[in-house]
Design a protein around this motif. Structure first.
Motif, PDB file in Angstrom:
ATOM      1  N   GLY A  94      78.471  49.236  99.051  1.00  0.00           N
ATOM      2  CA  GLY A  94      77.239  48.662  99.578  1.00  0.00           C
ATOM      3  C   GLY A  94      77.497  47.819 100.811  1.00  0.00           C
ATOM      4  O   GLY A  94      76.736  47.853 101.765  1.00  0.00           O
ATOM      5  N   SER A  95      78.591  47.079 100.828  1.00  0.00           N
ATOM      6  CA  SER A  95      78.927  46.253 101.979  1.00  0.00           C
ATOM      7  C   SER A  95      79.237  47.103 103.197  1.00  0.00           C
ATOM      8  O   SER A  95      78.818  46.799 104.295  1.00  0.00           O
ATOM      9  N   LEU A  96      79.984  48.185 103.003  1.00  0.00           N
ATOM     10  CA  LEU A  96      80.299  49.066 104.126  1.00  0.00           C
ATOM     11  C   LEU A  96      79.045  49.729 104.661  1.00  0.00           C
ATOM     12  O   LEU A  96      78.881  49.886 105.861  1.00  0.00           O
ATOM     13  N   GLN A  97      78.150  50.101 103.768  1.00  0.00           N
ATOM     14  CA  GLN A  97      76.898  50.703 104.198  1.00  0.00           C
ATOM     15  C   GLN A  97      76.083  49.697 104.999  1.00  0.00           C
ATOM     16  O   GLN A  97      75.481  50.044 106.005  1.00  0.00           O
ATOM     17  N   ASP A  98      76.053  48.432 104.584  1.00  0.00           N
ATOM     18  CA  ASP A  98      75.339  47.387 105.300  1.00  0.00           C
ATOM     19  C   ASP A  98      75.903  47.196 106.699  1.00  0.00           C
ATOM     20  O   ASP A  98      75.165  46.929 107.635  1.00  0.00           O
ATOM     21  N   ILE A 145      75.138  40.421 104.029  1.00  0.00           N
ATOM     22  CA  ILE A 145      76.350  41.116 103.582  1.00  0.00           C
ATOM     23  C   ILE A 145      77.263  40.169 102.812  1.00  0.00           C
ATOM     24  O   ILE A 145      77.749  40.481 101.733  1.00  0.00           O
ATOM     25  N   PHE A 146      77.470  38.968 103.367  1.00  0.00           N
ATOM     26  CA  PHE A 146      78.370  38.013 102.716  1.00  0.00           C
ATOM     27  C   PHE A 146      77.775  37.405 101.452  1.00  0.00           C
ATOM     28  O   PHE A 146      78.505  37.002 100.561  1.00  0.00           O
ATOM     29  N   ASN A 147      76.467  37.346 101.406  1.00  0.00           N
ATOM     30  CA  ASN A 147      75.817  36.730 100.243  1.00  0.00           C
ATOM     31  C   ASN A 147      75.393  37.721  99.184  1.00  0.00           C
ATOM     32  O   ASN A 147      74.849  37.331  98.162  1.00  0.00           O
ATOM     33  N   TYR A 150      71.162  39.921 113.822  1.00  0.00           N
ATOM     34  CA  TYR A 150      72.582  40.176 113.559  1.00  0.00           C
ATOM     35  C   TYR A 150      73.128  39.132 112.585  1.00  0.00           C
ATOM     36  O   TYR A 150      73.808  39.475 111.618  1.00  0.00           O
ATOM     37  N   ARG A 151      72.821  37.865 112.862  1.00  0.00           N
ATOM     38  CA  ARG A 151      73.293  36.789 111.972  1.00  0.00           C
ATOM     39  C   ARG A 151      72.737  36.948 110.562  1.00  0.00           C
ATOM     40  O   ARG A 151      73.454  36.775 109.572  1.00  0.00           O
ATOM     41  N   LYS A 152      71.460  37.313 110.453  1.00  0.00           N
ATOM     42  CA  LYS A 152      70.852  37.502 109.131  1.00  0.00           C
ATOM     43  C   LYS A 152      71.503  38.669 108.402  1.00  0.00           C
ATOM     44  O   LYS A 152      71.723  38.597 107.199  1.00  0.00           O
TER      45      LYS A 152
END
Length: 103
Positions: free
Chosen positions: A3-7, A97-99, A90-92
């Motif tokens: 999921g992270s890579l897809q994001d 992704i991190f959250n 971009y920041r969001k």
């Protein structure tokens, strides 16, 4: 982790490049900045800085104003509304992704 890579694939590639990300971050914190300020703060060479600013301008993220101070050329850069929106997005995206919950 998938999921992270897809994001990551949805990130704005114009801003995702490290030098352009740094420039967008610098410009997001000021009303405008001149070439020498960005050169000093970014640590980029004149050529690299110019290329990355041109790319941001082509994307509509940065507006350039060229004037003369006496006989000396002076160039100011500022983020456009589109650039501010892209940087915030971009920041969001990175925050999400991190959250995100890990599976």
């Amino acid at each position: 982790m998938t999921g992270s890579l897809q994001d990551l694939s949805g990130l704005d590639r114009v801003i995702h490049e490290p030098a352009r990300l740094m420039l967008a971050a610098l410009l997001s914190s000021v009303a405008s900045a001149d070439f020498l300020f960005l050169l000093k703060e970014s640590g980029l060479t004149k050529g690299n800085l110019s290329v990355h600013l041109s790319r941001l301008e082509e994307a509509g993220y940065v507006q350039t104003a060229k004037t003369l101070r006496g006989k000396i050329p002076h160039t100011e850069y500022r983020l456009t509304a589109k650039g501010k929106s892209a940087f915030d997005g971009y920041r969001k995206s990175l925050n999400s992704i991190f959250n995100s919950k890990k599976a």
